[in-house]
Design a protein around this motif. Structure first.
Motif, mmCIF file in Angstrom:
data_model
loop_
_atom_site.group_PDB
_atom_site.id
_atom_site.type_symbol
_atom_site.label_atom_id
_atom_site.label_comp_id
_atom_site.label_asym_id
_atom_site.label_seq_id
_atom_site.Cartn_x
_atom_site.Cartn_y
_atom_site.Cartn_z
ATOM 1 N N GLY A 172 0.794 -1.225 0.000
ATOM 2 C CA GLY A 172 0.000 0.000 0.000
ATOM 3 C C GLY A 172 0.823 1.269 0.000
ATOM 4 N N LYS A 173 0.310 2.294 0.687
ATOM 5 C CA LYS A 173 0.936 3.616 0.670
ATOM 6 C C LYS A 173 1.895 3.840 1.835
ATOM 7 C CE LYS A 173 -2.960 5.801 -1.711
ATOM 8 N NZ LYS A 173 -3.972 6.892 -1.682
ATOM 9 N N THR A 174 2.063 2.828 2.674
ATOM 10 C CA THR A 174 2.948 2.967 3.823
ATOM 11 C C THR A 174 4.406 2.898 3.389
ATOM 12 O OG1 THR A 174 1.300 1.883 5.220
ATOM 13 C CG2 THR A 174 3.545 2.034 6.079
ATOM 14 N N PRO A 175 5.232 3.883 3.747
ATOM 15 C CA PRO A 175 6.665 3.818 3.406
ATOM 16 C C PRO A 175 7.354 2.687 4.167
ATOM 17 C CG PRO A 175 5.996 6.053 3.994
ATOM 18 C CD PRO A 175 4.876 5.148 4.399
ATOM 19 N N PRO A 176 8.453 2.153 3.581
ATOM 20 C CA PRO A 176 9.003 2.538 2.288
ATOM 21 C C PRO A 176 8.256 1.887 1.122
ATOM 22 C CG PRO A 176 10.381 0.861 3.291
ATOM 23 C CD PRO A 176 9.321 1.189 4.293
ATOM 24 N N LYS A 177 8.032 2.675 0.090
ATOM 25 C CA LYS A 177 7.334 2.214 -1.109
ATOM 26 C C LYS A 177 8.352 1.744 -2.154
ATOM 27 C CE LYS A 177 5.289 6.227 -0.595
ATOM 28 N NZ LYS A 177 4.484 7.460 -0.768
ATOM 29 N N PRO A 178 7.915 1.005 -3.178
ATOM 30 C CA PRO A 178 8.860 0.457 -4.158
ATOM 31 C C PRO A 178 9.465 1.527 -5.056
ATOM 32 C CG PRO A 178 6.602 0.005 -4.839
ATOM 33 C CD PRO A 178 6.526 0.575 -3.455
ATOM 34 N N HIS A 230 9.374 5.656 -9.256
ATOM 35 C CA HIS A 230 8.534 5.323 -8.114
ATOM 36 C C HIS A 230 7.072 5.606 -8.422
ATOM 37 C CE1 HIS A 230 7.593 9.431 -6.719
ATOM 38 N NE2 HIS A 230 8.861 9.757 -6.913
ATOM 39 N N PRO A 231 6.144 5.073 -7.642
ATOM 40 C CA PRO A 231 4.716 5.274 -7.925
ATOM 41 C C PRO A 231 4.317 6.742 -7.856
ATOM 42 C CG PRO A 231 5.036 3.493 -6.345
ATOM 43 C CD PRO A 231 6.351 4.175 -6.491
#
Length: 221
Positions: A88-94, A110-111
């Motif tokens: 989801g939107k929780t860091p760390p993101k891809p 990144h997204p």
């Protein structure tokens, strides 16, 4: 103009047009993945970047990077990582990091979400025709993960085991310096259909699909 070398894993970004949304500006282009010069079915779409012209000479200048070829690395950061990202939107993101960007640092794939999520980075997305088209975070995130997964498969045992490491035989090739326009991506591409783009047929627009273990149906994107 930058062009793929035909060797290794390459992500070709072909910038098409620059749009304005209120007081903001963004660059819209297309992307496609190549394995040793062969286009990979399903790994293509659109990207959003910051406004032009491209400039690597000053940190945090808020512009897109210059056209050219950039090696790729696994990203090590607080907000984005290549290995160990959360759901989801929780860091760390891809994310993935572009290297050799001169004075610019933390230039990532990144997204994205809404009109633009970039101060020089690259946001993969589904079709973005004009300034009223927004990015969807979940959809964009899926595309970033698809790129990471494909890189892992292509590199095999050579893929880094940790973040902050260069990925062997992997690069991003960026071409084009479009200016602000009211044209849609489609109209710009149609005007270029006399020339053959690398891996793009007909109008020059790629197949709009992403994959993360399974392929999306085009009518769902």
């Amino acid at each position: 103009m930058a062009a793929i070398s035909g060797t290794g894993w390459e992500l070709l970004i072909s910038r098409q047009v620059e749009h304005t949304g209120g007081t903001r500006r963004r660059t819209v282009g297309t992307y496609k993945v190549f394995h040793n010069g062969t286009a990979v079915t399903g790994l293509s779409g659109f990207v959003c970047e910051s406004r032009g012209p491209g400039d690597n000479s000053k940190e945090d200048n808020g512009r897109r990077i210059e056209p050219g070829t950039y090696p790729l690395a696994t990203q090590a950061g607080g907000k984005y990582v290549t290995i160990g990202y959360t759901g989801g939107k929780t860091p760390p993101k891809p994310g993935l990091e572009l290297l050799k960007t001169n004075k610019r640092t933390e230039i990532l794939i990144h997204p994205g979400v809404n009109f633009l999520s970039s101060v020089g980075c690259i946001n993969p997305t589904k079709k973005v025709s004009g300034p009223l088209s927004d990015m969807d975070f979940t959809e964009s995130r899926t595309r970033v993960i698809a790129l990471i997964d494909d890189l892992k498969t292509f590199a095999g045992g050579g893929f880094p085991k940790s973040n902050g490491k260069r990925i062997p035989n992997a690069s991003v090739v960026v071409e084009g310096e479009p200016v602000l326009s009211t044209e849609s991506v489609e109209s710009v591409s149609r005007s270029r259909c006399g020339r053959s783009e690398q891996g793009f047929a007909g109008s020059g627009l790629p197949e709009i699909r992403a994959e993360t273990g399974k392929r999306f149906q085009a009518n769902n994107l």
